[in-house]
Design a protein around this motif. Sequence first.
Motif, mmCIF file in Angstrom:
data_model
loop_
_atom_site.group_PDB
_atom_site.id
_atom_site.type_symbol
_atom_site.label_atom_id
_atom_site.label_comp_id
_atom_site.label_asym_id
_atom_site.label_seq_id
_atom_site.Cartn_x
_atom_site.Cartn_y
_atom_site.Cartn_z
ATOM 1 N N GLY A 1 42.893 45.176 39.455
ATOM 2 C CA GLY A 1 44.367 45.758 38.887
ATOM 3 C C GLY A 1 43.584 47.360 37.817
ATOM 4 O O GLY A 1 43.134 47.441 36.785
ATOM 5 N N ILE A 2 44.050 47.933 37.598
ATOM 6 C CA ILE A 2 44.494 49.259 36.849
ATOM 7 C C ILE A 2 45.706 49.365 35.595
ATOM 8 O O ILE A 2 46.932 49.583 36.409
ATOM 9 C CB ILE A 2 44.148 50.371 37.657
ATOM 10 C CG1 ILE A 2 42.816 50.281 38.804
ATOM 11 C CG2 ILE A 2 44.201 51.416 37.169
ATOM 12 C CD1 ILE A 2 42.391 51.269 39.453
ATOM 13 N N ASP A 3 45.210 48.905 35.315
ATOM 14 C CA ASP A 3 46.655 49.365 33.246
ATOM 15 C C ASP A 3 46.144 50.205 32.946
ATOM 16 O O ASP A 3 44.835 49.943 31.927
ATOM 17 C CB ASP A 3 45.938 47.169 32.918
ATOM 18 C CG ASP A 3 46.216 46.339 33.825
ATOM 19 O OD1 ASP A 3 46.571 46.302 34.703
ATOM 20 O OD2 ASP A 3 45.724 45.359 33.049
ATOM 21 N N GLY B 1 41.432 27.601 45.849
ATOM 22 C CA GLY B 1 42.442 27.501 46.663
ATOM 23 C C GLY B 1 42.598 28.656 46.379
ATOM 24 O O GLY B 1 44.614 29.327 46.820
ATOM 25 N N LEU B 2 42.695 29.879 45.748
ATOM 26 C CA LEU B 2 43.554 30.774 45.387
ATOM 27 C C LEU B 2 43.459 32.301 46.333
ATOM 28 O O LEU B 2 42.281 31.543 46.747
ATOM 29 C CB LEU B 2 43.080 32.075 44.057
ATOM 30 C CG LEU B 2 43.473 31.442 42.624
ATOM 31 C CD1 LEU B 2 42.613 32.485 41.286
ATOM 32 C CD2 LEU B 2 44.655 31.945 42.180
ATOM 33 N N ALA B 3 44.451 33.145 46.523
ATOM 34 C CA ALA B 3 43.928 33.439 47.948
ATOM 35 C C ALA B 3 43.271 35.000 47.549
ATOM 36 O O ALA B 3 42.839 35.650 48.703
ATOM 37 C CB ALA B 3 45.298 34.159 48.483
ATOM 38 N N ARG B 4 43.704 35.365 46.091
ATOM 39 C CA ARG B 4 42.932 36.921 45.762
ATOM 40 C C ARG B 4 42.597 36.499 44.572
ATOM 41 O O ARG B 4 43.565 36.069 43.107
ATOM 42 C CB ARG B 4 43.845 37.561 46.199
ATOM 43 C CG ARG B 4 43.509 39.230 45.800
ATOM 44 C CD ARG B 4 44.830 39.710 46.247
ATOM 45 N NE ARG B 4 45.105 39.852 47.540
ATOM 46 C CZ ARG B 4 46.538 40.672 47.619
ATOM 47 N NH1 ARG B 4 47.645 41.097 46.901
ATOM 48 N NH2 ARG B 4 46.859 40.750 49.010
ATOM 49 N N VAL B 5 41.576 36.849 43.928
ATOM 50 C CA VAL B 5 41.560 36.924 42.888
ATOM 51 C C VAL B 5 41.569 38.731 42.085
ATOM 52 O O VAL B 5 41.205 39.950 43.005
ATOM 53 C CB VAL B 5 40.147 36.950 41.518
ATOM 54 C CG1 VAL B 5 39.916 35.075 42.237
ATOM 55 C CG2 VAL B 5 38.806 37.880 42.702
ATOM 56 N N ILE B 6 41.975 39.177 40.799
ATOM 57 C CA ILE B 6 42.246 40.205 40.225
ATOM 58 C C ILE B 6 40.910 40.629 39.431
ATOM 59 O O ILE B 6 41.226 40.588 38.520
ATOM 60 C CB ILE B 6 43.799 40.811 39.676
ATOM 61 C CG1 ILE B 6 44.837 40.462 41.151
ATOM 62 C CG2 ILE B 6 43.071 41.800 38.769
ATOM 63 C CD1 ILE B 6 45.889 40.034 40.579
ATOM 64 N N LEU B 7 39.838 42.026 39.071
ATOM 65 C CA LEU B 7 38.820 42.097 38.686
ATOM 66 C C LEU B 7 39.640 43.801 37.557
ATOM 67 O O LEU B 7 40.108 44.591 38.544
ATOM 68 C CB LEU B 7 37.772 43.005 39.120
ATOM 69 C CG LEU B 7 37.758 41.366 40.062
ATOM 70 C CD1 LEU B 7 35.969 41.853 40.389
ATOM 71 C CD2 LEU B 7 36.981 40.056 39.635
#
Length: 240
Positions: free
Chosen positions: A127-129, A96-102
């Motif tokens: 994800g750019i940290d 059910g997640l709308a979006r995953v962050i890689l």
Amino acid sequence: MILYPAIDLKDGACVRLYKGEMDQATVFNDDPAAQAAAFEAAGCAWLHLVDLNGAFAGAPVNAAAVEAILDCCSVPAQLGGGIRDMATIESWLERGLARVILGTVAVRDPALVKDAAAAFPGKVAVGIDARDGRVAVEGWAETTDVTALDLARRFEDAGVAAIIYTDIDRDGAMQGPNVDATAALANAVSIPVIASGGVSSLDDLRALKASGAPLDGVISGRALYDGQIDVPSAVEILSA
């Protein structure tokens, strides 16, 4: 622009870190699902979830808390932290997640990001940290030689839904966002950019809007919990 309230999960609780340090965590709510429901009730149209333990472990750790949030909320949620293979991506999206962050895997295995973005259109973000402009990985424990802009450009034509750009030195420090760096990144790539790190007042939101950069939204955490940002007011400013 969208307000993304941050729900950072550590040991099953909702916490905020100071500059990404796991030993400097403040617990704000031991019931993440209740916190998520409160954000939804206050007018938030999205939720930003981070599995902090998972970011270090390289695999999901706070799955039970995430699933509880998904069960109780109707607004879409995005999740980062410990998502580093296609099976985990697929599993979270099926739940059910709308979006995953890689994040880390975007540096280690950019081909996976591209494959995932092609397989799940609109459901994969990067994800750019960054610390001093350089990308940090493994739960921010390691800083690489890759610049934030170089990493973003690697995915320019991959169909990535968004880039979440975090200035680590601003994160949880309540010192304001790095408006210039965030705007520069958003202006340099065609991928929608979400600003993160240091957003601590309504004026910070106004400054990001006034930058003129094509930002998709803003993530805020500690300021929402401390009451320095009123959620309905923030939503109104960003949506105006």
